[in-house]
Design a protein around this motif. Structure first.
Motif, mmCIF file in Angstrom:
data_model
loop_
_atom_site.group_PDB
_atom_site.id
_atom_site.type_symbol
_atom_site.label_atom_id
_atom_site.label_comp_id
_atom_site.label_asym_id
_atom_site.label_seq_id
_atom_site.Cartn_x
_atom_site.Cartn_y
_atom_site.Cartn_z
ATOM 1 N N ALA A 1 4.337 11.013 -6.674
ATOM 2 C CA ALA A 1 5.037 10.489 -8.356
ATOM 3 C C ALA A 1 6.122 9.003 -7.796
ATOM 4 O O ALA A 1 6.543 8.130 -8.222
ATOM 5 C CB ALA A 1 6.542 11.682 -7.705
ATOM 6 N N LEU A 2 5.932 8.745 -6.511
ATOM 7 C CA LEU A 2 6.342 7.449 -6.168
ATOM 8 C C LEU A 2 4.953 6.340 -6.455
ATOM 9 O O LEU A 2 5.391 5.388 -6.264
ATOM 10 C CB LEU A 2 6.307 7.346 -3.965
ATOM 11 N N ARG A 3 3.867 6.837 -6.110
ATOM 12 C CA ARG A 3 2.672 6.053 -6.198
ATOM 13 C C ARG A 3 2.562 5.931 -7.772
ATOM 14 O O ARG A 3 2.446 4.775 -8.495
ATOM 15 C CB ARG A 3 1.455 7.059 -6.206
ATOM 16 N N ALA A 4 2.165 7.080 -8.170
ATOM 17 C CA ALA A 4 2.742 6.646 -9.829
ATOM 18 C C ALA A 4 3.784 5.649 -10.553
ATOM 19 O O ALA A 4 3.450 5.228 -11.464
ATOM 20 C CB ALA A 4 2.736 8.147 -10.755
ATOM 21 N N ASP A 5 5.031 6.124 -9.504
ATOM 22 C CA ASP A 5 6.085 5.099 -9.659
ATOM 23 C C ASP A 5 5.417 3.562 -9.729
ATOM 24 O O ASP A 5 6.064 2.630 -10.991
ATOM 25 C CB ASP A 5 7.517 5.081 -9.808
ATOM 26 N N GLN A 6 5.018 3.113 -8.816
ATOM 27 C CA GLN A 6 4.922 2.289 -7.968
ATOM 28 C C GLN A 6 3.735 1.854 -9.096
ATOM 29 O O GLN A 6 3.757 0.025 -9.335
ATOM 30 C CB GLN A 6 4.141 2.103 -6.841
ATOM 31 N N ALA A 7 3.333 1.879 -9.793
ATOM 32 C CA ALA A 7 1.565 1.964 -10.207
ATOM 33 C C ALA A 7 2.637 1.140 -11.479
ATOM 34 O O ALA A 7 1.843 0.078 -12.256
ATOM 35 C CB ALA A 7 0.681 2.680 -10.458
ATOM 36 N N GLN A 8 3.543 2.230 -12.275
ATOM 37 C CA GLN A 8 3.679 1.688 -13.159
ATOM 38 C C GLN A 8 4.896 0.496 -13.228
ATOM 39 O O GLN A 8 5.098 -0.859 -14.251
ATOM 40 C CB GLN A 8 4.773 2.745 -13.939
ATOM 41 N N SER B 1 0.791 -1.323 -0.199
ATOM 42 C CA SER B 1 -0.549 0.189 0.590
ATOM 43 C C SER B 1 1.506 1.096 0.262
ATOM 44 O O SER B 1 1.954 1.288 0.602
ATOM 45 C CB SER B 1 -0.774 -0.137 0.805
ATOM 46 N N PHE B 2 1.013 2.202 -1.032
ATOM 47 C CA PHE B 2 1.308 3.714 -0.527
ATOM 48 C C PHE B 2 0.010 4.588 -1.213
ATOM 49 O O PHE B 2 -0.865 4.799 -2.343
ATOM 50 C CB PHE B 2 1.994 3.666 -1.987
ATOM 51 N N ASP B 3 0.007 5.085 0.050
ATOM 52 C CA ASP B 3 -1.065 6.512 0.176
ATOM 53 C C ASP B 3 -0.867 8.207 0.267
ATOM 54 O O ASP B 3 0.584 8.329 0.174
ATOM 55 C CB ASP B 3 -2.277 6.255 0.856
ATOM 56 N N HIS B 4 -1.657 8.755 0.155
ATOM 57 C CA HIS B 4 -1.091 10.143 0.184
ATOM 58 C C HIS B 4 -0.474 10.576 2.022
ATOM 59 O O HIS B 4 0.050 11.166 1.977
ATOM 60 C CB HIS B 4 -2.412 11.075 0.536
ATOM 61 N N ARG B 5 -0.438 9.382 2.775
ATOM 62 C CA ARG B 5 -0.028 9.821 4.338
ATOM 63 C C ARG B 5 1.526 9.039 4.066
ATOM 64 O O ARG B 5 2.284 9.958 5.297
ATOM 65 C CB ARG B 5 -0.100 8.652 5.059
ATOM 66 N N ASP C 1 12.707 -13.863 -3.825
ATOM 67 C CA ASP C 1 12.462 -13.310 -4.895
ATOM 68 C C ASP C 1 11.972 -12.002 -5.291
ATOM 69 O O ASP C 1 12.233 -10.931 -6.084
ATOM 70 C CB ASP C 1 12.436 -13.924 -6.808
ATOM 71 N N ALA C 2 11.531 -11.600 -3.999
ATOM 72 C CA ALA C 2 10.318 -9.852 -4.268
ATOM 73 C C ALA C 2 11.399 -9.390 -4.422
ATOM 74 O O ALA C 2 12.013 -8.772 -3.450
ATOM 75 C CB ALA C 2 9.538 -9.751 -3.464
ATOM 76 N N PRO C 3 10.898 -8.007 -5.077
ATOM 77 C CA PRO C 3 11.163 -6.544 -5.081
ATOM 78 C C PRO C 3 11.529 -5.557 -3.449
ATOM 79 O O PRO C 3 11.084 -5.808 -3.189
ATOM 80 C CB PRO C 3 11.429 -5.930 -6.046
ATOM 81 N N SER C 4 12.528 -5.343 -3.564
ATOM 82 C CA SER C 4 13.030 -3.859 -1.928
ATOM 83 C C SER C 4 11.707 -3.425 -2.271
ATOM 84 O O SER C 4 12.132 -2.493 -3.870
ATOM 85 C CB SER C 4 13.682 -3.908 -1.539
ATOM 86 N N LEU C 5 10.950 -3.005 -1.034
ATOM 87 C CA LEU C 5 9.944 -2.068 -1.431
ATOM 88 C C LEU C 5 10.865 -0.383 -0.782
ATOM 89 O O LEU C 5 11.282 -0.352 0.153
ATOM 90 C CB LEU C 5 8.723 -2.301 -0.516
ATOM 91 N N PRO C 6 9.775 0.407 -1.930
ATOM 92 C CA PRO C 6 10.513 1.782 -1.572
ATOM 93 C C PRO C 6 10.290 1.922 0.799
ATOM 94 O O PRO C 6 8.874 1.154 0.873
ATOM 95 C CB PRO C 6 9.309 2.635 -1.605
ATOM 96 N N PRO C 7 10.656 2.044 1.713
ATOM 97 C CA PRO C 7 10.157 2.898 2.312
ATOM 98 C C PRO C 7 8.945 3.418 3.118
ATOM 99 O O PRO C 7 8.579 3.279 4.327
ATOM 100 C CB PRO C 7 10.949 3.632 3.371
ATOM 101 N N GLU C 8 8.737 4.126 1.910
ATOM 102 C CA GLU C 8 7.476 4.911 1.481
ATOM 103 C C GLU C 8 5.770 3.809 1.685
ATOM 104 O O GLU C 8 5.078 4.096 2.218
ATOM 105 C CB GLU C 8 7.085 5.815 1.261
ATOM 106 N N GLY C 9 6.254 2.503 1.378
ATOM 107 C CA GLY C 9 5.024 1.774 1.640
ATOM 108 C C GLY C 9 4.714 1.141 2.656
ATOM 109 O O GLY C 9 5.398 0.936 3.460
ATOM 110 N N HIS C 10 3.748 0.344 2.609
ATOM 111 C CA HIS C 10 3.558 0.113 3.702
ATOM 112 C C HIS C 10 3.327 -1.418 3.750
ATOM 113 O O HIS C 10 2.387 -1.719 2.216
ATOM 114 C CB HIS C 10 1.734 -0.038 3.959
ATOM 115 N N LEU C 11 3.603 -2.970 3.584
ATOM 116 C CA LEU C 11 3.384 -4.269 3.964
ATOM 117 C C LEU C 11 2.651 -4.842 4.768
ATOM 118 O O LEU C 11 2.906 -5.188 5.739
ATOM 119 C CB LEU C 11 4.829 -5.042 3.362
#
Length: 372
Positions: free
Chosen positions: A16-23, A7-11, A60-70
């Motif tokens: 830009a990061l949300r769009a990058d994750q979607a792409q 999850s990547f949200d407004h908080r 093999d999961a890609p590393s996630l940006p710290p701004e996201g939630h798992l």
């Protein structure tokens, strides 16, 4: 049963990061490796990936940006219900997210299996029931918060241009018109702009005249869906306020104007909504309880499948051994079958009585659905 959500949200992340994750995750399909099932949702305020992880997820999961939630397990169910009730949105309690999620689910059904189908269908049904019973009534949106912010500074009856006639643009124009502002639509594709103009009863300015007319507007609401900032917005002649409602940034910060973005609105939300949030406390509590029940149901449902498979396998083994012994010893096969099955049920009795997580894992092992 394993279930996760990225999850990547407004908080926690920028547009830009949300769009990058979607792409990055665009076109993700379950292949039995990284995911068994998956579904993505991308809006102007968030990116979500719901999935049933496969055997390669841990390694093999890609590393996630710290701004996201798992999120995992029951937290995913709770998150989805809160999402559908607008409790995770920039505009607290908004309703647009339901339609956005339905579209994402309809378009991504081929990536869903029994677990995500059950989660999505029951989540949508529960959210509809909870909203009808416990929602306090008012349903703001990101567009309405932007208009609130504009009116705090500029007041009423201002001349504004709404650039982009998609869903967000139409909603923004409708709110501005309803509040008494002088609204003009601008759209690069003329046919779509004309359709919106007729629908809302608002004038349409051809894109080619935007630069000539921009000086007459006191605000531009930019609502296009461009994946990249628009280099020709704002026009050099424009000196008013800019409001960027794009899913990815439509205006570069270097534009040098009074710019308000959706990310800026995240810190303004609580002030603009005032006491409204307190009216949602009952809804939040009911959502928590409903999520716990749905998760327990999903676990029991999955556990029942493994339990039935394991018992069917055990019965086959018992009957096969009874038949072999009867042929070898010349005994009554029916008597041996009943005896063997009684022994199996006696051995498995503790598991039949236990509904905990360890029992579920044991049934999964016995059903040969998981390696020891």
């Amino acid at each position: 049963m394993r279930l996760l959500c990225l999850s990547f949200d407004h908080r926690s992340s920028s547009a830009a990061l949300r769009a990058d994750q979607a792409q990055f995750w665009a076109g993700t399909e379950p292949d039995g490796g990284l995911f068994f099932e998956c579904l993505t949702l991308f809006t102007c305020n968030r990116f979500e990936l719901f999935a049933v992880p496969g055997p390669l997820w841990e390694s093999d999961a890609p590393s996630l940006p710290p701004e996201g939630h798992l999120l995992q397990g029951g937290d995913v169910v709770r998150h989805l219900l809160r999402l559908l009730l607008g409790l995770e949105s920039l505009a607290l309690g908004e309703e647009q997210i339901v339609g956005q999620f339905r579209r994402a689910y309809d378009e991504g059904k081929k990536g869903c299996g029994p677990i995500l189908h059950h989660l999505c269908q029951h989540g949508l049904s529960l959210a509809s029931t909870l909203r009808s019973r416990y929602h306090p009534g008012r349903a703001p949106s990101a567009a309405s918060l932007m208009v609130d912010r504009f009116e705090e500074k500029e007041g009423k009856s201002r001349r504004v241009f709404v650039i982009g006639c998609g869903r967000i643009g139409l909603e923004t124009a409708r709110i501005l018109k309803g509040r008494g502002h002088d609204v003009t639509l601008v759209n690069r594709t003329e046919s779509k702009g004309l359709q919106a103009s007729v629908s809302l009863g608002l004038p349409l300015l051809p894109w080619s005249r935007l630069h000539d007319e921009a000086a007459t507007a006191e605000a531009l609401f930019v609502c296009t869906a461009s994946p990249h900032p628009l280099t020709d917005i704002p026009p050099q002649s424009f000196r008013g306020s800019l409001f960027d409602l794009g899913g990815s940034p439509q205006i570069t910060p270097s534009a040098g104007r009074d710019l308000v973005t959706l990310d800026d609105m995240a810190s303004e939300r609580d002030r603009l909504l005032g006491d409204y949030g307190r009216g949602l406390l009952r809804l939040e509590g009911e959502a928590q309880e409903a999520a716990e029940k749905l998760w327990r149901e999903m676990e029991d449902r999955r556990g029942d499948v493994y339990r039935r498979l394991a018992l069917a396998r055990a019965r086959d083994v018992a009957l096969s051994r009874a038949a072999k012994t009867a042929r070898r010893q010349g005994w009554d096969e029916k008597v041996l079958e009943e005896l063997a099955w009684s022994v199996v049920k006696g051995v498995l009795h503790p598991l039949l009585e236990d509904r905990g997580a360890h029992a579920g894992r044991a049934w999964k092992l016995l059903a040969r659905e998981e390696r020891e």
